[in-house]
Structure formats: structure tokens, C-alpha cells
Write an enzyme that holds these catalytic residues in place. Structure first.
Site, PDB file in Angstrom:
ATOM      1  N   THR A 149      -4.615   4.740   3.866  1.00  0.00           N
ATOM      2  CA  THR A 149      -4.080   6.020   3.413  1.00  0.00           C
ATOM      3  C   THR A 149      -5.187   6.833   2.744  1.00  0.00           C
ATOM      4  O   THR A 149      -5.287   8.046   2.923  1.00  0.00           O
ATOM      5  CB  THR A 149      -2.916   5.796   2.439  1.00  0.00           C
ATOM      6  OG1 THR A 149      -1.943   4.951   3.061  1.00  0.00           O
ATOM      7  CG2 THR A 149      -2.269   7.116   2.055  1.00  0.00           C
ATOM      8  N   ASP A 153     -12.687   0.856   3.775  1.00  0.00           N
ATOM      9  CA  ASP A 153     -11.276   0.591   4.069  1.00  0.00           C
ATOM     10  C   ASP A 153     -10.618   1.870   4.585  1.00  0.00           C
ATOM     11  O   ASP A 153     -10.448   2.843   3.852  1.00  0.00           O
ATOM     12  CB  ASP A 153     -10.562   0.092   2.812  1.00  0.00           C
ATOM     13  CG  ASP A 153      -9.187  -0.495   3.113  1.00  0.00           C
ATOM     14  OD1 ASP A 153      -8.559  -0.074   4.093  1.00  0.00           O
ATOM     15  OD2 ASP A 153      -8.731  -1.374   2.347  1.00  0.00           O
ATOM     16  N   ASP A 190      -5.907  -3.945  -4.019  1.00  0.00           N
ATOM     17  CA  ASP A 190      -6.330  -4.175  -2.640  1.00  0.00           C
ATOM     18  C   ASP A 190      -7.851  -4.155  -2.526  1.00  0.00           C
ATOM     19  O   ASP A 190      -8.433  -4.924  -1.743  1.00  0.00           O
ATOM     20  CB  ASP A 190      -5.705  -3.136  -1.698  1.00  0.00           C
ATOM     21  CG  ASP A 190      -5.968  -1.696  -2.134  1.00  0.00           C
ATOM     22  OD1 ASP A 190      -6.292  -1.461  -3.320  1.00  0.00           O
ATOM     23  OD2 ASP A 190      -5.837  -0.801  -1.273  1.00  0.00           O
ATOM     24  N   GLY A 195      -7.930  -0.422  -7.568  1.00  0.00           N
ATOM     25  CA  GLY A 195      -6.786  -0.906  -6.814  1.00  0.00           C
ATOM     26  C   GLY A 195      -6.895  -2.395  -6.540  1.00  0.00           C
ATOM     27  O   GLY A 195      -7.985  -2.911  -6.242  1.00  0.00           O
ATOM     28  N   THR A 218      -5.668  23.325  20.736  1.00  0.00           N
ATOM     29  CA  THR A 218      -5.443  23.092  19.302  1.00  0.00           C
ATOM     30  C   THR A 218      -5.503  21.611  18.937  1.00  0.00           C
ATOM     31  O   THR A 218      -6.146  21.225  17.946  1.00  0.00           O
ATOM     32  CB  THR A 218      -4.087  23.678  18.874  1.00  0.00           C
ATOM     33  OG1 THR A 218      -4.070  25.070  19.184  1.00  0.00           O
ATOM     34  CG2 THR A 218      -3.863  23.503  17.385  1.00  0.00           C
ATOM     35  N   GLY A 231       0.822  -1.200   0.000  1.00  0.00           N
ATOM     36  CA  GLY A 231       0.000   0.000   0.000  1.00  0.00           C
ATOM     37  C   GLY A 231       0.851   1.243   0.000  1.00  0.00           C
ATOM     38  O   GLY A 231       2.091   1.194  -0.013  1.00  0.00           O
TER      39      GLY A 231
END
Length: 257
Positions: free
Chosen positions: A134, A131, A111, A109, A186, A10
Site C-alpha cells: 500500500t 516493499d 511488517d 511498522g 488515457t 496490512g
């Protein structure tokens, strides 16, 4: 005993799984560093086998999925050199029971193909696989094995990194779901905006996909970040981080070699 090695390359990690029959015996990761050469990956691969007392001769079949084109030939060569066999390369047409019903099947892809194979093999009904990697992907497959389409958004960590990279005064933050959506500092503010925001994104996407399928669609979560937003777990019939590896195993078992 003969063992099957599956490799999922990946954009963040290359994940390796070693199966004996349907049992996942070993799993390990190497960073998918696109600028590294063959020696880098071979060294880490050999190191894992040595530390875990694994024998190269036990691996009799290898399935390779890669969505990182520069790394595909490196891992193919690694398999050739270490095991003396040709890996089975996953593509859109490798599993006859799955039909990729999109404009250009070669764009999907590998995957996501593996995810679809695993979900269809287990459930054989309309399903969306979410999924958390990324990229955050939604792959919808029908009960007849037809991949109906894919939706893609930036992944959780990708969203945080983009905010950090483009905003001078904001720090990088851990991916932890805060108890309140009202950020008091923050870090808390970024966590609230990204994680609670993505909870709404995922719920809304699943709802819209179900609406297009007249309400008949289960959902499965996978990916390394699938457990981060725990409040989403009720949306899924299964949260399975190893779904992609299981799909690669099923593909490997279906292929003669």
C-alpha cells in the site's frame, strides 16, 4: 504435527501463513476492512480452515503483526477464541539481534521489522528491503543488524487511486507495465507515467542509499506488487513476496511460549 500461524495485518489485506518447520504450507488473504466487526473476520477464517481441511488444534503458536490499530484487538481476540493461545505481538524490540536505530523505534511498522529480521537472518550484510505494498517502503539494515532508517512513498496502487479520485476524467487503470513510455490513450498514459516513473524512483532511491553506505548494499524486493515492474528485477538479489511472512516465522521460532 505442530504448526505456526503468522498473521500480517496490512492496510489493504490481512495475510495469513501456516508454516510447518520452515515450509509455508498455506497462505490466504482477507481484506483489511476497518469498518467490519469480529464476526466478519472469524467467518472467513473458519471458512478457509474448513475448505482446506485444517484443524485448529494443529496450530500451537501464532505471531501477529498489525499496522492497522483498529484491527489489532480483533485479530488478537480471534486467535484467543479459535486457538486458545495468546499471539506473539511483533514490535520494535522483539528480536534482540535487530536494533531499530531511529528517533522513535515504536513508530516503525511491525511488517518492516519482520522484513528486516528475514533479510538480516539470510544475508547478514548491508541491505535495503523494498516493499511494494500500500506504501512503497525502503528499509535499510546494516550487516550488524541495525535498522538505519526507512523511506516511504505512496504505493503503486495508492498512486493510481489518488490520481483517479482527484481527476474527474481519468479512469482507474490496471497495473500493467506498458511497452512504451509514450502513452497513446488515457489508460496507457497513466500506466506509463506511474509505472515507468516508479521504476526511476526505485532505482534512484537504491542508488542514493548505496551512496550513503559507500556502495556496499544489496537490495531485496517484497510485497504483493513486487513483480509488476519487471524491469527492476535486475536491481535485486531476490524478489520474494513472502519475505514478511518468513520474518514473522523467524520471530515466532525465536520466542518461547
Amino acid at each position: 504435527m505442530n504448526k505456526l500461524l503468522v498473521i500480517d495485518v496490512g492496510n489493504t489485506d490481512a495475510t495469513f501463513g501456516i508454516f510447518e518447520d520452515k515450509t509455508l504450507l498455506h497462505q490466504f488473504r482477507i481484506k483489511s476492512l476497518k469498518d467490519e466487526n469480529y464476526v466478519f473476520f472469524e467467518y472467513r477464517f473458519r471458512q478457509y480452515f474448513l475448505e482446506n481441511r485444517l484443524r485448529f488444534s494443529d496450530i500451537t503458536k501464532v505471531v501477529l503483526s498489525s499496522v492497522v490499530p483498529p484491527l489489532t484487538p480483533i485479530f488478537k481476540l480471534l486467535v484467543n477464541n479459535m486457538f486458545g493461545i495468546e499471539p506473539i505481538i511483533v514490535n520494535a524490540y522483539i528480536f534482540p539481534s535487530i536494533e531499530i536505530s531511529i528517533d522513535n523505534p515504536n513508530e516503525i511498522g511491525s511488517d518492516l521489522v519482520a522484513n528486516a529480521v528475514a533479510a538480516f537472518t539470510k544475508y547478514k550484510r548491508n541491505c535495503v528491503i523494498v516493499d511494494f505494498g500500500t506504501a512503497l517502503t525502503f528499509t535499510t539494515i546494516s550487516g550488524k543488524g541495525k535498522v538505519l532508517g526507512v523511506s516511504i512513498a505512496p504505493g503503486l496502487r495508492t498512486a493510481v487511486k489518488a490520481l483517479f479520485a482527484n481527476t474527474a476524467q481519468l479512469p482507474d487503470v490496471p497495473l500493467e507495465l506498458p511497452s512504451s513510455i509514450l502513452g497513446k490513450n488515457t489508460v496507457h498514459a497513466i500506466q506509463a507515467g506511474i509505472l515507468w516513473g516508479y521504476e526511476g524512483l526505485v532505482k534512484n532511491m537504491i542508488q542514493k542509499i548505496r551512496a550513503e553506505l559507500n556502495g556496499d548494499c544489496i537490495a531485496i524486493a517484497t510485497g504483493g506488487l513486487s513483480s509488476i515492474i519487471s524491469t527492476l528485477h535486475g536491481e535485486f538479489v531476490e524478489v520474494n513476496r513472502e519475505l514478511t511472512l518468513e520474518g514473522l516465522r523467524i520471530i515466532g521460532e525465536s520466542q518461547a511460549q
